[in-house]
Design a protein around this motif. Structure first.
Motif, PDB file in Angstrom:
ATOM      1  N   UNK A   9       0.834  -1.199   0.000  1.00 54.27           N
ATOM      2  CA  UNK A   9       0.000   0.000   0.000  1.00 54.27           C
ATOM      3  C   UNK A   9       0.870   1.250   0.000  1.00 54.27           C
ATOM      4  N   UNK A  10       0.281   2.361  -0.380  1.00 51.37           N
ATOM      5  CA  UNK A  10       0.965   3.653  -0.416  1.00 51.37           C
ATOM      6  C   UNK A  10       1.204   4.149   1.020  1.00 51.37           C
ATOM      7  N   UNK A  11       2.423   4.584   1.348  1.00 48.20           N
ATOM      8  CA  UNK A  11       2.692   5.081   2.697  1.00 48.20           C
ATOM      9  C   UNK A  11       2.034   6.427   2.986  1.00 48.20           C
ATOM     10  N   UNK A  12       1.520   7.097   1.970  1.00 43.88           N
ATOM     11  CA  UNK A  12       0.893   8.407   2.160  1.00 43.88           C
ATOM     12  C   UNK A  12      -0.621   8.323   2.307  1.00 43.88           C
ATOM     13  N   UNK A  13      -1.279   7.558   1.419  1.00 43.46           N
ATOM     14  CA  UNK A  13      -2.749   7.525   1.462  1.00 43.46           C
ATOM     15  C   UNK A  13      -3.303   6.151   1.808  1.00 43.46           C
ATOM     16  N   UNK A  14      -2.479   5.107   1.759  1.00 49.36           N
ATOM     17  CA  UNK A  14      -2.927   3.772   2.111  1.00 49.36           C
ATOM     18  C   UNK A  14      -3.579   2.998   0.970  1.00 49.36           C
ATOM     19  N   UNK A  15      -3.692   3.596  -0.202  1.00 49.59           N
ATOM     20  CA  UNK A  15      -4.323   2.916  -1.327  1.00 49.59           C
ATOM     21  C   UNK A  15      -3.402   1.814  -1.865  1.00 49.59           C
ATOM     22  N   UNK A  16      -3.988   0.825  -2.535  1.00 50.20           N
ATOM     23  CA  UNK A  16      -3.226  -0.311  -3.035  1.00 50.20           C
ATOM     24  C   UNK A  16      -2.947  -0.249  -4.536  1.00 50.20           C
ATOM     25  N   UNK A  17      -3.303   0.847  -5.199  1.00 54.11           N
ATOM     26  CA  UNK A  17      -3.109   0.980  -6.648  1.00 54.11           C
ATOM     27  C   UNK A  17      -1.713   1.531  -6.934  1.00 54.11           C
ATOM     28  N   UNK A  18      -0.690   0.673  -6.795  1.00 53.00           N
ATOM     29  CA  UNK A  18       0.706   1.071  -6.976  1.00 53.00           C
ATOM     30  C   UNK A  18       1.260   0.488  -8.261  1.00 53.00           C
ATOM     31  N   UNK A  19       2.162   1.239  -8.870  1.00 58.29           N
ATOM     32  CA  UNK A  19       2.837   0.798 -10.089  1.00 58.29           C
ATOM     33  C   UNK A  19       4.306   1.180  -9.979  1.00 58.29           C
ATOM     34  N   UNK A  20       5.197   0.366 -10.591  1.00 56.17           N
ATOM     35  CA  UNK A  20       6.619   0.744 -10.597  1.00 56.17           C
ATOM     36  C   UNK A  20       6.812   2.077 -11.313  1.00 56.17           C
ATOM     37  N   UNK A  21       7.725   2.886 -10.799  1.00 54.73           N
ATOM     38  CA  UNK A  21       8.027   4.183 -11.390  1.00 54.73           C
ATOM     39  C   UNK A  21       9.259   4.054 -12.268  1.00 54.73           C
ATOM     40  N   UNK A  22       9.359   4.886 -13.287  1.00 50.88           N
ATOM     41  CA  UNK A  22      10.480   4.809 -14.226  1.00 50.88           C
ATOM     42  C   UNK A  22      11.803   5.294 -13.639  1.00 50.88           C
ATOM     43  N   UNK A  23      11.813   5.828 -12.413  1.00 51.52           N
ATOM     44  CA  UNK A  23      13.045   6.316 -11.790  1.00 51.52           C
ATOM     45  C   UNK A  23      14.029   5.193 -11.480  1.00 51.52           C
ATOM     46  N   UNK A  26      13.175   0.213  -6.770  1.00 45.92           N
ATOM     47  CA  UNK A  26      12.575   0.654  -5.520  1.00 45.92           C
ATOM     48  C   UNK A  26      11.667   1.857  -5.636  1.00 45.92           C
ATOM     49  N   UNK A  27      11.467   2.387  -6.841  1.00 45.68           N
ATOM     50  CA  UNK A  27      10.626   3.567  -7.030  1.00 45.68           C
ATOM     51  C   UNK A  27       9.212   3.131  -7.427  1.00 45.68           C
ATOM     52  N   UNK A  28       8.233   3.710  -6.783  1.00 48.52           N
ATOM     53  CA  UNK A  28       6.825   3.368  -7.009  1.00 48.52           C
ATOM     54  C   UNK A  28       6.009   4.630  -7.145  1.00 48.52           C
ATOM     55  N   UNK A  29       4.860   4.515  -7.810  1.00 54.80           N
ATOM     56  CA  UNK A  29       3.924   5.635  -7.898  1.00 54.80           C
ATOM     57  C   UNK A  29       2.532   5.154  -7.520  1.00 54.80           C
ATOM     58  N   UNK A  30       1.792   6.025  -6.867  1.00 51.62           N
ATOM     59  CA  UNK A  30       0.435   5.724  -6.420  1.00 51.62           C
ATOM     60  C   UNK A  30      -0.544   6.456  -7.339  1.00 51.62           C
ATOM     61  N   UNK A  31      -1.448   5.704  -7.950  1.00 50.26           N
ATOM     62  CA  UNK A  31      -2.424   6.297  -8.853  1.00 50.26           C
ATOM     63  C   UNK A  31      -3.512   7.054  -8.083  1.00 50.26           C
ATOM     64  N   UNK A  32      -3.725   6.704  -6.828  1.00 50.44           N
ATOM     65  CA  UNK A  32      -4.790   7.335  -6.049  1.00 50.44           C
ATOM     66  C   UNK A  32      -4.424   8.749  -5.601  1.00 50.44           C
ATOM     67  N   UNK A  33      -3.218   8.940  -5.071  1.00 52.04           N
ATOM     68  CA  UNK A  33      -2.842  10.258  -4.544  1.00 52.04           C
ATOM     69  C   UNK A  33      -1.826  10.974  -5.431  1.00 52.04           C
TER      70      UNK A  33
END
Length: 58
Positions: A9-23, A26-33
């Protein structure tokens, strides 16, 4: 060697819609927040496991 575990889950909003980030690793992006974050393993603690007086690990 197996793949690294993904965050649940996202450490900021708690949503589970995460995807790997192009950085990179270990980089992830949250579609919810709409936030991007990076996770990094720092290492093992030198003190190891300790036991309390009741015999439980802490």
């Amino acid at each position: 060697m197996s793949e690294r575990a993904a965050p649940f889950y996202c450490p900021y909003c708690g949503d589970e819609d995460l995807r790997p980030n192009e950085q990179g690793h270990g980089a992830w992006e949250c579609a919810a927040c709409n936030r991007a974050f990076q996770l990094k393993f720092l290492g093992l603690l030198s003190r190891g496991l300790q036991q309390s007086d009741g015999g439980e690990e802490i």
